[in-house]
Design an enzyme around this catalytic site. Structure first.
Site, mmCIF file in Angstrom:
data_model
loop_
_atom_site.group_PDB
_atom_site.id
_atom_site.type_symbol
_atom_site.label_atom_id
_atom_site.label_comp_id
_atom_site.label_asym_id
_atom_site.label_seq_id
_atom_site.Cartn_x
_atom_site.Cartn_y
_atom_site.Cartn_z
ATOM 1 C CE LYS A 75 14.891 3.019 6.314
ATOM 2 N NZ LYS A 75 13.760 2.866 7.259
ATOM 3 C CG ASP B 52 2.207 0.742 7.464
ATOM 4 O OD1 ASP B 52 3.225 0.595 6.750
ATOM 5 O OD2 ASP B 52 1.711 -0.170 8.131
ATOM 6 C CG LEU C 153 11.614 7.603 7.063
ATOM 7 C CD1 LEU C 153 12.096 7.886 5.654
ATOM 8 C CD2 LEU C 153 11.934 8.777 7.975
ATOM 9 C CG ASP D 216 6.753 2.256 -0.015
ATOM 10 O OD1 ASP D 216 7.590 1.507 -0.549
ATOM 11 O OD2 ASP D 216 5.985 1.862 0.878
ATOM 12 N NE ARG E 188 -0.953 1.593 4.787
ATOM 13 C CZ ARG E 188 0.174 0.907 4.571
ATOM 14 N NH1 ARG E 188 1.177 1.464 3.944
ATOM 15 N NH2 ARG E 188 0.284 -0.344 4.979
ATOM 16 C CE LYS F 205 -3.325 -2.260 3.065
ATOM 17 N NZ LYS F 205 -4.021 -2.113 4.373
ATOM 18 N N GLY F 206 2.140 1.106 0.380
ATOM 19 C CA GLY F 206 2.995 2.248 0.678
ATOM 20 C C GLY F 206 3.131 3.304 -0.399
HETATM 21 P P1 5GP Z 1 13.064 -3.557 2.057
HETATM 22 O O1 5GP Z 1 12.643 -4.863 1.470
HETATM 23 O O2 5GP Z 1 13.812 -2.683 1.091
HETATM 24 O O3 5GP Z 1 13.801 -3.740 3.351
HETATM 25 O O4 5GP Z 1 11.781 -2.794 2.504
HETATM 26 C C1 5GP Z 1 10.892 -2.302 1.617
HETATM 27 C C2 5GP Z 1 9.541 -2.096 2.245
HETATM 28 O O5 5GP Z 1 9.604 -2.049 3.675
HETATM 29 C C3 5GP Z 1 8.992 -0.792 1.808
HETATM 30 O O6 5GP Z 1 8.265 -0.927 0.623
HETATM 31 C C4 5GP Z 1 8.145 -0.397 3.010
HETATM 32 O O7 5GP Z 1 6.871 -0.956 2.870
HETATM 33 C C5 5GP Z 1 8.858 -1.003 4.187
HETATM 34 N N1 5GP Z 1 9.748 -0.035 4.828
HETATM 35 C C6 5GP Z 1 11.092 0.062 4.771
HETATM 36 N N2 5GP Z 1 11.554 1.104 5.492
HETATM 37 C C7 5GP Z 1 10.462 1.682 6.018
HETATM 38 C C8 5GP Z 1 10.271 2.835 6.851
HETATM 39 O O8 5GP Z 1 11.184 3.571 7.254
HETATM 40 N N3 5GP Z 1 8.972 3.120 7.179
HETATM 41 C C9 5GP Z 1 7.924 2.370 6.760
HETATM 42 N N4 5GP Z 1 6.718 2.751 7.142
HETATM 43 N N5 5GP Z 1 8.075 1.289 5.958
HETATM 44 C C10 5GP Z 1 9.318 0.955 5.598
#
Ligand code: 5GP
Length: 177
Positions: free
Chosen positions: A131, A159, A153, A100, A165, A42-43
């Site tokens: 990030k 979320d 964040l 996102d 959100r 949903k992000g």
């Molecule tokens: P990854 O697989 O790159 O570790 O994470 C990707 C997903 O994790 C993003 O699409 C998001 O949904 C969630 N995510 C990663 N960092 C954050 C953050 O700082 N805040 C939130 N709300 N979601 C995050």
């Protein structure tokens, strides 16, 4: 649990300026070539919606995927699960994944490889936030909104346990000690 404090990280005027820049870049790179934008639910719902409103290219299709990598906490589970697949065929088409936030990179890598296997003409990634602190896999992000070093964040689609959100700006969630 104490009520978390929110610290403003990306204000809305910066988000709209960046979205204009990104949409202009995408329009310049693809001109009127057809593109399928695939937003991750949903992000990325708010980011994709605002970004797409600025795209001038008339040959645009929009689809959604839902990939889940987080439980109801702020720690990545490391597991990626596809909950909703795309519905538009992408073979031979230009595809842009609209994400996102890229954190460890595991979600994006999973999605990227899955879409790549469907033989698109080109496959690009547009992410609102890159990030870098916890990056585990190297995955190219072609269009980056903001680079943020660390922090959890929320807002503008992001979320915490399904909350925040709807906020129009991006905040860091600061937990009380
Ligand atoms: P990854 O697989 O790159 O570790 O994470 C990707 C997903 O994790 C993003 O699409 C998001 O949904 C969630 N995510 C990663 N960092 C954050 C953050 O700082 N805040 C939130 N709300 N979601 C995050």
């Amino acid at each position: 649990m104490e009520k978390p404090k929110l610290r403003l990280v990306i204000p809305k005027d910066e988000i709209s300026l960046k979205i204009k820049e990104l949409s202009e870049k995408i329009d310049k790179d693809f001109d009127e070539e057809p593109i399928v934008f695939i937003a991750t639910l949903k992000g990325a719902f708010m980011f994709a919606s605002d970004l797409l409103k600025h795209i001038k290219n008339p040959n645009v299709e929009v689809d959604f995927v839902r990939v889940k990598s987080y439980g109801l906490s702020d720690k990545s589970s490391g597991k990626v699960e596809l909950i909703k697949d795309i519905e538009i065929p992408v073979e031979g088409k230009n595809v842009i994944i609209v994400e996102d936030i890229v954190d460890t990179g595991l979600t994006l890598k999973f999605l990227y490889e899955r879409l790549k296997a469907l033989k698109p003409k080109t496959l690009k990634v547009c992410a609102l936030i890159d990030k870098k602190e916890r990056r585990e896999v190297d995955i190219p992000v072609d269009y980056i909104g903001f680079e943020v070093e660390k922090g959890f964040l929320v807002g503008y689609g992001l979320d915490f346990a399904e909350k925040y959100r709807h906020l129009s700006e991006v905040y860091e969630m600061v937990k009380d000690e």
